[in-house]
Design an enzyme around this catalytic site. Structure first.
Site, PDB file in Angstrom:
ATOM      1  N   HIS A 100       0.828  -1.213   0.000  1.00 31.79           N
ATOM      2  CA  HIS A 100       0.000   0.000   0.000  1.00 31.79           C
ATOM      3  C   HIS A 100       0.862   1.263   0.000  1.00 31.79           C
ATOM      4  CE1 HIS A 100       1.010   0.911   4.180  1.00 31.79           C
ATOM      5  NE2 HIS A 100       0.954  -0.394   4.386  1.00 31.79           N
ATOM      6  N   ARG A 149      -6.026   0.696   3.868  1.00 30.77           N
ATOM      7  CA  ARG A 149      -4.896   1.254   3.115  1.00 30.77           C
ATOM      8  C   ARG A 149      -4.548   0.382   1.908  1.00 30.77           C
ATOM      9  NH1 ARG A 149      -3.148  -0.561   8.184  1.00 30.77           N
ATOM     10  NH2 ARG A 149      -1.179  -1.708   8.374  1.00 30.77           N
ATOM     11  N   GLU A 203      -1.430  -6.822   7.537  1.00 27.42           N
ATOM     12  CA  GLU A 203      -0.082  -6.583   8.077  1.00 27.42           C
ATOM     13  C   GLU A 203       0.130  -7.481   9.296  1.00 27.42           C
ATOM     14  OE1 GLU A 203       2.927  -6.210   8.063  1.00 27.42           O
ATOM     15  OE2 GLU A 203       3.116  -4.099   7.479  1.00 27.42           O
ATOM     16  N   HIS A 273       0.676  -5.614   2.451  1.00 23.91           N
ATOM     17  CA  HIS A 273       1.492  -4.876   3.422  1.00 23.91           C
ATOM     18  C   HIS A 273       2.944  -5.344   3.417  1.00 23.91           C
ATOM     19  CE1 HIS A 273      -2.299  -3.386   5.174  1.00 23.91           C
ATOM     20  NE2 HIS A 273      -2.728  -4.531   4.670  1.00 23.91           N
TER      21      HIS A 273
HETATM   22  O1  LIG Z   1       2.900  -1.932  10.597  1.00 26.65           O
HETATM   23  C1  LIG Z   1       3.767  -1.066  10.395  1.00 26.65           C
HETATM   24  O2  LIG Z   1       4.093  -0.252  11.261  1.00 26.65           O
HETATM   25  C2  LIG Z   1       4.480  -0.995   9.090  1.00 26.65           C
HETATM   26  O3  LIG Z   1       3.561  -1.029   8.068  1.00 26.65           O
HETATM   27  C3  LIG Z   1       5.460  -2.076   8.900  1.00 26.65           C
HETATM   28  O4  LIG Z   1       6.354  -1.869   9.892  1.00 26.65           O
HETATM   29  P1  LIG Z   1       7.836  -2.456   9.909  1.00 26.65           P
HETATM   30  O5  LIG Z   1       8.587  -1.853   8.779  1.00 26.65           O
HETATM   31  O6  LIG Z   1       8.323  -2.026  11.247  1.00 26.65           O
HETATM   32  O7  LIG Z   1       7.732  -3.954   9.820  1.00 26.65           O
END
Ligand SMILES: O=C(O)[C@H](O)COP(=O)(O)O
Length: 345
Positions: A100, A149, A203, A273
């Site tokens: 996204h 998102r 995610e 994600h």
């Molecule tokens: O969920 C989150 O904060 C980000 O989309 C992914 O986070 P990360 O890069 O810390 O895994």
């Protein structure tokens, strides 16, 4: 083919509820994905050189499995077909992966995980830009996570597609939702693309880090600890999912629901994600748990894979709508583009 695809997918959907390691490093730079390995470096992101083709890996067998709980018509194969036969029979299909665009919490540098936050204006623009890059690539089905998102990204990207089919989110949450979202025109169905939303593509659940500022968390718990939570393979953040746990559900969903569609020749886009896509890429590229922890995905940069002969071949990121880019030397994609040119002339 696209017509049949939609009939199969939507028709049934209405009635079912249904690398820094020892030798190499993989990273998605701001606008590219790089494999940096002992002795060679290949840029397969925005590069139009096409040199990534030298980086083809051997892929193992892909086992198609069709789940009866799928919202989309399960693709079934004769039960006594061996995987090898399946691979030979399967036609070529494109798989587009898009993380996204920037979300309001990406902008604020907050751990987001499964909190449902919309895109920023920049995120909207990234999604539109991503859409331009894939505007000549056929899309028969779209899978997104259950989070807005990813759904915004998919929808905004499709506004740019030259084929101008309408992406339609399938609502299978209950009988009434199915009943009330039926389409009664075959012609209209043909001009639509089914969009399946699945929480398995969400995610990684970031547990007690959700809503915390990434920098402040690093200051509080130490940079190393936070890096371990964010980038180790099997160490979960407090009460959250490790990448391994996220991969378990995302890859299982990919194998059970998406791969059978690809093996049947449907062109699929997945908008999801950072961590659910890293998991899927780990599966597609047969990355080790060491390699995947160094894989970083940029927001809004589409990646293209071709499934051919049962193997996933990464083609990099399509360059743009006006340039042939790296995908043009796939014959069927070039033909599809030609058809669009003729149709829209
Ligand atoms: O969920 C989150 O904060 C980000 O989309 C992914 O986070 P990360 O890069 O810390 O895994």
């Amino acid at each position: 083919m696209a017509t049949a695809v939609f009939h199969q997918a939507l028709g049934t959907a209405q009635s079912h509820q249904h690398l820094q390691n020892s030798g190499s490093r993989l990273e998605f730079g701001h606008a590219s994905l790089k494999l940096i390995s002992k002795g060679f470096k290949v840029d397969i992101g925005l590069s139009r050189r096409g040199s990534y083709s030298s980086w083809k890996k051997k892929f193992g067998l892909i086992q198609a499995s069709a789940s009866q709980t799928s919202v989309v018509q399960p693709v079934s194969y004769p039960p006594n077909n061996s995987s090898d036969e399946l691979r030979k029979k399967s036609s070529e299909a494109a798989l587009i992966l898009i993380r996204h665009g920037e979300s309001l919490w990406n902008e604020k540098n907050l751990f987001t995980g499964c909190v449902d936050v919309p895109l920023t204006k920049k995120g909207v623009e990234e999604a539109i830009e991503a859409g331009k890059r894939i505007s000549n690539i056929p899309v028969d089905m779209i899978y997104t996570s259950a989070l807005i998102r990813a759904q915004m990204t998919a929808m905004l990207a499709m506004t740019q597609h030259r084929r101008k089919k309408v992406p339609i989110i399938l609502h299978n949450e209950n009988e009434q939702a199915r009943e009330w979202s039926q389409i009664f025109s075959e012609d209209t169905k043909k001009q639509s693309i089914p969009v399946v939303t699945a929480s398995q593509l969400n995610e990684r659940m970031y547990g007690e880090l959700q809503g915390l500022n990434k920098q402040e968390t690093a200051d509080r718990f130490g940079k190393e600890k936070v890096h371990e939570w964010r980038r180790s393979y099997d160490i979960p953040p407090p009460n959250g999912e490790s990448l391994e746990m996220c991969a378990e559900r995302a890859v299982a969903y990919f194998k059970d629901h998406i791969e059978p569609q690809l093996l049947s020749g449907k062109n699929v886009m997945i908008a999801a994600h950072g961590n659910s896509l890293r998991s899927i890429i780990m599966y597609l590229d047969k990355l080790t748990s060491q390699e995947v922890i160094n894989l970083e995905l940029s927001t809004g940069i589409p990646m293209l894979y071709i499934l051919k002969g049962g193997k996933f071949i990464r083609r990099g990121s399509p360059a743009g709508p006006t340039e042939a880019g790296v995908y043009a030397y796939t014959r069927s994609l070039a033909l599809y583009r030609q058809k669009l040119d003729d149709m829209l002339r």
